[in-house]
Enzyme design. Structure first.
Site, mmCIF file in Angstrom:
data_model
loop_
_atom_site.group_PDB
_atom_site.id
_atom_site.type_symbol
_atom_site.label_atom_id
_atom_site.label_comp_id
_atom_site.label_asym_id
_atom_site.label_seq_id
_atom_site.Cartn_x
_atom_site.Cartn_y
_atom_site.Cartn_z
ATOM 1 N N CYS A 3 -0.200 -6.704 10.004
ATOM 2 C CA CYS A 3 -0.456 -6.464 11.432
ATOM 3 C C CYS A 3 -1.602 -5.508 11.719
ATOM 4 C CB CYS A 3 0.809 -5.964 12.118
ATOM 5 S SG CYS A 3 1.248 -4.259 11.704
ATOM 6 N N CYS A 34 6.752 -1.286 7.528
ATOM 7 C CA CYS A 34 5.818 -1.034 8.621
ATOM 8 C C CYS A 34 6.617 -0.958 9.913
ATOM 9 C CB CYS A 34 4.789 -2.164 8.697
ATOM 10 S SG CYS A 34 3.692 -2.042 10.125
ATOM 11 N N CYS A 94 5.470 -4.099 12.463
ATOM 12 C CA CYS A 94 5.834 -5.510 12.245
ATOM 13 C C CYS A 94 7.024 -5.704 11.320
ATOM 14 C CB CYS A 94 4.637 -6.296 11.728
ATOM 15 S SG CYS A 94 4.120 -5.877 10.042
ATOM 16 N N CYS A 141 5.500 4.631 -3.014
ATOM 17 C CA CYS A 141 5.035 3.660 -3.989
ATOM 18 C C CYS A 141 4.872 2.328 -3.251
ATOM 19 C CB CYS A 141 6.081 3.577 -5.099
ATOM 20 S SG CYS A 141 5.651 2.514 -6.456
#
Length: 136
Positions: free
Chosen positions: A50, A96, A99, A121
């Site tokens: 996104c 995220c 999104c 990570c």
């Protein structure tokens, strides 16, 4: 952050098969194979799905774990953390916030010499590195 909502078909059309497997199906790329594992280029790492800003190069460090590692996100509300009990262990998944794509995992207290003692990570395939040169 603005929420990005797409259908599964829209994600499949936008992402490569490997990007889709990692970002939308919580897969993991093979260690030491991602394009950003050893990158030292300055810039901003954004969500490949996104475009939301996630990490900056000044928080990236060498962890020798096989994936790009950061000690903190660019802003706390740019990622969400979710308990992950898959694979017979307890970890903290990083997604995220915009999104809801899978990015990787965060580990705490491993003794890395970072200001936060955290290691985000993150799969390279989940990221796009934007540099000042690429913005022109």
């Amino acid at each position: 952050m603005n929420k990005v909502m797409k259908t599964d078909a829209e994600w499949r059309a936008q992402l490569s098969p490997e990007e889709y497997r990692v970002l939308r199906q919580a897969g993991t790329e093979r260690p030491f194979t991602g394009e950003y594992v050893d990158t030292k280029t300055e810039g901003v790492y954004s969500c490949r799905a996104c475009g939301a800003e996630l990490f900056t190069s000044d928080t990236k460090f060498e962890s020798h774990c096989g994936w790009p590692s950061f000690y903190e996100p660019s802003a706390g509300d740019h990622v969400t953390l979710i308990e992950d009990r898959s694979l017979g262990m307890v970890r903290v998944e990083v997604r995220c916030a915009s999104c809801d794509s899978h990015l990787g995992h965060v580990f705490h207290g491993e003794g890395y010499p970072t200001p936060t003692d955290d290691r985000y990570c993150i799969n390279s395939v989940a990221l796009t590195l934007r540099t000042s040169a690429s913005d022109k």
